[in-house]
Design a protein around this motif. Sequence first.
Motif, mmCIF file in Angstrom:
data_model
loop_
_atom_site.group_PDB
_atom_site.id
_atom_site.type_symbol
_atom_site.label_atom_id
_atom_site.label_comp_id
_atom_site.label_asym_id
_atom_site.label_seq_id
_atom_site.Cartn_x
_atom_site.Cartn_y
_atom_site.Cartn_z
ATOM 1 N N PHE A 496 0.828 -1.213 0.000
ATOM 2 C CA PHE A 496 0.000 0.000 0.000
ATOM 3 C C PHE A 496 0.860 1.260 0.000
ATOM 4 O O PHE A 496 0.511 2.255 -0.642
ATOM 5 C CB PHE A 496 -0.947 -0.010 1.206
ATOM 6 N N TYR A 497 1.963 1.219 0.713
ATOM 7 C CA TYR A 497 2.849 2.385 0.710
ATOM 8 C C TYR A 497 3.395 2.634 -0.687
ATOM 9 O O TYR A 497 3.495 3.783 -1.145
ATOM 10 C CB TYR A 497 4.001 2.173 1.694
ATOM 11 N N GLN A 498 3.730 1.553 -1.395
ATOM 12 C CA GLN A 498 4.252 1.684 -2.751
ATOM 13 C C GLN A 498 3.209 2.306 -3.680
ATOM 14 O O GLN A 498 3.522 3.185 -4.495
ATOM 15 C CB GLN A 498 4.685 0.316 -3.272
ATOM 16 N N LYS A 499 1.965 1.874 -3.573
ATOM 17 C CA LYS A 499 0.907 2.423 -4.424
ATOM 18 C C LYS A 499 0.676 3.902 -4.136
ATOM 19 O O LYS A 499 0.537 4.719 -5.054
ATOM 20 C CB LYS A 499 -0.396 1.634 -4.205
ATOM 21 N N LEU A 500 0.653 4.260 -2.866
ATOM 22 C CA LEU A 500 0.415 5.656 -2.501
ATOM 23 C C LEU A 500 1.608 6.533 -2.853
ATOM 24 O O LEU A 500 1.447 7.684 -3.276
ATOM 25 C CB LEU A 500 0.102 5.751 -0.999
ATOM 26 N N LEU A 501 2.812 5.990 -2.694
ATOM 27 C CA LEU A 501 4.005 6.733 -3.098
ATOM 28 C C LEU A 501 4.002 6.971 -4.599
ATOM 29 O O LEU A 501 4.352 8.060 -5.075
ATOM 30 C CB LEU A 501 5.270 5.963 -2.676
ATOM 31 N N ALA A 502 3.596 5.947 -5.364
ATOM 32 C CA ALA A 502 3.539 6.083 -6.818
ATOM 33 C C ALA A 502 2.600 7.217 -7.221
ATOM 34 O O ALA A 502 2.913 8.017 -8.125
ATOM 35 C CB ALA A 502 3.087 4.763 -7.432
ATOM 36 N N LYS A 503 1.460 7.313 -6.553
ATOM 37 C CA LYS A 503 0.519 8.392 -6.870
ATOM 38 C C LYS A 503 1.103 9.754 -6.520
ATOM 39 O O LYS A 503 0.937 10.733 -7.259
ATOM 40 C CB LYS A 503 -0.789 8.173 -6.121
ATOM 41 N N ARG A 504 1.798 9.825 -5.374
ATOM 42 C CA ARG A 504 2.393 11.105 -4.998
ATOM 43 C C ARG A 504 3.450 11.538 -6.011
ATOM 44 O O ARG A 504 3.546 12.723 -6.352
ATOM 45 C CB ARG A 504 3.027 11.010 -3.595
ATOM 46 N N LEU A 505 4.230 10.583 -6.473
ATOM 47 C CA LEU A 505 5.290 10.927 -7.426
ATOM 48 C C LEU A 505 4.727 11.287 -8.795
ATOM 49 O O LEU A 505 5.135 12.276 -9.403
ATOM 50 C CB LEU A 505 6.278 9.761 -7.542
ATOM 51 N N VAL A 506 3.797 10.466 -9.261
ATOM 52 C CA VAL A 506 3.249 10.684 -10.600
ATOM 53 C C VAL A 506 2.444 11.981 -10.667
ATOM 54 O O VAL A 506 2.488 12.710 -11.664
ATOM 55 C CB VAL A 506 2.385 9.475 -11.017
ATOM 56 N N LYS A 507 1.731 12.262 -9.598
ATOM 57 C CA LYS A 507 0.890 13.468 -9.593
ATOM 58 C C LYS A 507 1.586 14.660 -8.933
ATOM 59 O O LYS A 507 0.963 15.699 -8.725
ATOM 60 C CB LYS A 507 -0.416 13.162 -8.855
ATOM 61 N N PHE A 508 2.872 14.475 -8.623
ATOM 62 C CA PHE A 508 3.684 15.545 -8.041
ATOM 63 C C PHE A 508 3.020 16.133 -6.793
ATOM 64 O O PHE A 508 2.891 17.337 -6.626
ATOM 65 C CB PHE A 508 3.929 16.654 -9.084
ATOM 66 N N LYS A 534 12.372 -1.577 -4.611
ATOM 67 C CA LYS A 534 11.453 -1.057 -5.621
ATOM 68 C C LYS A 534 11.126 0.410 -5.366
ATOM 69 O O LYS A 534 10.988 1.197 -6.311
ATOM 70 C CB LYS A 534 10.168 -1.884 -5.643
ATOM 71 N N LEU A 535 11.006 0.776 -4.091
ATOM 72 C CA LEU A 535 10.712 2.165 -3.756
ATOM 73 C C LEU A 535 11.848 3.075 -4.208
ATOM 74 O O LEU A 535 11.617 4.161 -4.751
ATOM 75 C CB LEU A 535 10.482 2.307 -2.249
ATOM 76 N N GLN A 536 13.065 2.609 -4.011
ATOM 77 C CA GLN A 536 14.223 3.405 -4.432
ATOM 78 C C GLN A 536 14.278 3.541 -5.945
ATOM 79 O O GLN A 536 14.591 4.610 -6.470
ATOM 80 C CB GLN A 536 15.504 2.742 -3.909
ATOM 81 N N ARG A 537 13.929 2.475 -6.656
ATOM 82 C CA ARG A 537 13.947 2.521 -8.115
ATOM 83 C C ARG A 537 12.884 3.473 -8.667
ATOM 84 O O ARG A 537 13.032 4.049 -9.736
ATOM 85 C CB ARG A 537 13.733 1.113 -8.688
ATOM 86 N N MET A 538 11.801 3.646 -7.939
ATOM 87 C CA MET A 538 10.770 4.586 -8.360
ATOM 88 C C MET A 538 11.315 6.016 -8.377
ATOM 89 O O MET A 538 11.048 6.790 -9.309
ATOM 90 C CB MET A 538 9.551 4.479 -7.439
ATOM 91 N N PHE A 539 12.089 6.377 -7.378
ATOM 92 C CA PHE A 539 12.709 7.705 -7.366
ATOM 93 C C PHE A 539 13.721 7.849 -8.507
ATOM 94 O O PHE A 539 13.824 8.912 -9.130
ATOM 95 C CB PHE A 539 13.399 7.943 -6.016
ATOM 96 N N THR A 540 14.445 6.780 -8.777
ATOM 97 C CA THR A 540 15.399 6.811 -9.895
ATOM 98 C C THR A 540 14.678 7.016 -11.218
ATOM 99 O O THR A 540 15.121 7.795 -12.078
ATOM 100 C CB THR A 540 16.202 5.501 -9.933
ATOM 101 N N ASP A 541 13.547 6.320 -11.397
ATOM 102 C CA ASP A 541 12.751 6.465 -12.621
ATOM 103 C C ASP A 541 12.267 7.896 -12.813
ATOM 104 O O ASP A 541 12.233 8.419 -13.923
ATOM 105 C CB ASP A 541 11.547 5.518 -12.590
#
Length: 806
Positions: A496-508, A534-541
Amino acid sequence: MGVPELSRYRGRTVGVRNCLLPTNRQHILSPLRLNKPTYDRMPVANNGLPKADDLKGSWAFLEEGVDHIMNRLDEGLSPAKYVNMYTVVYNFCTHNKLSQSMSLHESSSGQRGAHLMGAELHKRLSEYLIKHLAGICNESKQYSDETLLKFYTKQWAKYTFAASFLNNIFKYLNRHWVKRERDEGRNQVHDIYTLALVSWKLHLFNHTQENLISAVLKFVEKQRNGESIETTLIKSVVESYVSLGLDENDATKNNLDVYRDSFEAPFLERTKEYYQAEAEKFISENSVVDYMRKVEARLNEEESRVVMYLHPSTRKGLMQASESVLIAAKAELLQEEFQPLLDSDKRDDLSRMYNLLNRVKGGLDPLRIRLETHVRRAGLDSVEKVASGQEVLDPQTYVFALLDVHTHYNDLVAKCFRNDPDFVKSLDNACKEFVNRNKASESRGSKSSPQLLAQYCDSLLKKGAKVVEENDLEKHLQGVMTVFKYIEDKDVFQTFYQKLLAKRLVKFLSASDDAEAGMLLKLKEACGVEYTNKLQRMFTDMTLSKETMDAFRTQMQQTHDASELSTDFSALTLGNGYWPFTKASSGGNFNIPPEVIKDLERFQSYYDNKHSGRKLTWLWQMCSAEVKVNFTKVKTGYLWTVSTWQMAILLMFNKATSYTYEEIAGTTAIEKDQLDGSLSIFLKARVLTCNTESGGPGSTYELNQDYKSKRIRMNFNQAIKSEQKQETEEAHKTVEEDRNLLMQSAIVRIMKSRKTLKHQELITETISQISSRFKPTIQDIKKMIDVLIEKDYLERAGKETYSYVA
């Protein structure tokens, strides 16, 4: 200070140096009247001194001096008298006149004569001490209690001082004859000072011991009853007990046998009797809390009593004796009072109870059990209070309820129980229970806590959140980690943290990059690098995607006119394996609005040329757009943030002001759930109006040109309930799949290293390896073993035994 030392010179002249009195005793005697501090080779005539071979005359001379020292040393002793006594001892022990029965060989050495004469002198002095002590012993019989103590301590100080003085006068006897006797194995022969102590023990102490210990114990009891006593008397008596513990084999050593047998044993027994009677009387008339205060004061008194007048070695036995009666015997009574004190949060009394029961073996065990039960019940009650009547539980309220209980009792354990590891463990066990198994979990599924914690963390890190002040963010994130520590299903939190983090990153929507990095570091420290990979790779992406977009814009500006780039297009290119996104079910059929299709095609072409072999998949459910609204009567217009689906619907109204439900669905090809949700948001905001109350198929939607709002900027890109439900279901499904893979990989690793293993051992090791992520059930592990057998990773090697298939 120096002691007399004599040397023999030619012509039988004796000199003395540094003739000074020893001053290592407590009472003060009259000083010797010495005109000069030293005497160097002072000739001493034999006038008035007995002949060296005259035993009777020598002892008569010495006895008069010994009697003066033992009884009248406070009157002083002249230096001449001191030197003469030393000289007589020296001459007597060294003269060579031998008995007629001695052989010529013995006579030539002179040693045997000295041996015989030394023995006579030692014997006469021993007899004198016995007689002297008999007189003191007879005199002591007229005293009792305090007067006996005063008499004994006075005589002891006087006697031991005199004995040390005699020891110096008879030093030559000690140095030669006594040493030779002991070297030959005659351990009953002692130096003069030790002889004096042995004589005191045999001929005075043993006869007065019974009355003496009775007097001491009465004196101690007076002090315990609050009366003022002269503690120096007891201290002096105790020192005499210690000094009388002589080692028969080595006079330089001392043991505590006399002290322990004659004093310590009856003293400890009387201590038990006294406190047993006092405890029974006090507890019958006072409360348990008052009793604990009384016990605390009594134990402090006994500690100070050791310092005042007891030997340090008594401390352990004295405290054990006191604790056994005052605490161990009343432990059950004290333990029963623990729950009322805990309920009323009486911290001073709880701390006092801990300190007392910590002194006895097993005294704290019931307290730890009751603390765990109490904290678990408090946690469950706290969650039930915030969850009752709430269909959707607020993550912040839920986490605060958990933290309030933990903070309260964590502080209590630290202050009252001094962070005792066993009490900390009880607190942790209780927190694990109410965090993972509470009313919120029962009503919302077993994975409620990790999901709600992830949502609360999202509210802290999201831009525009009003949960906390910026300065308190770190403190609240630390609170998140406190709850996270107790969560068993850490893999659920991760999902769940990964999904919510993804939304925060994608939607700035991240409020702070530093806060995001700090939270990531906390998770890495708690669970390791693999957990946050995976969380770290999201920031790299996100960083790589920004670089790609900057290069695309630069190229577009170089190859196209500004008029052709009518929209501000931006795209994120993310790695498929690291982001928790799935392709929307209507994504393949969605009709992209013509207003944005050119931008998409340009970016598609640019990316394909730059990265051959890669495929872009558009995730329309994650896209958003900002549209300028000019259809209303407001001159400035509005700026709305909308979803992809909402954008497609609004763009249709550039051509007409009214459409049927079927026309909108046909033109956009949006799936029914997304279409219904998007239209309902517009209806609720009165952007559109509908000719039917419920909307949906058969309805007509018309643009509300009278729309008004005080807010120029509006965000209509809101999550739809059906989407939220679907995301939650997908998250749980992902968790189950990941768990199955994790269990399978753990089983394979174990079997690859062990080759052959019993069923129960395999179960135990598997649980041990993956318990940091979640707690698997035995049934789940059995299923994974069967799956691996079907995949030919394992095979059965007998009853309840498996072997690894290479």
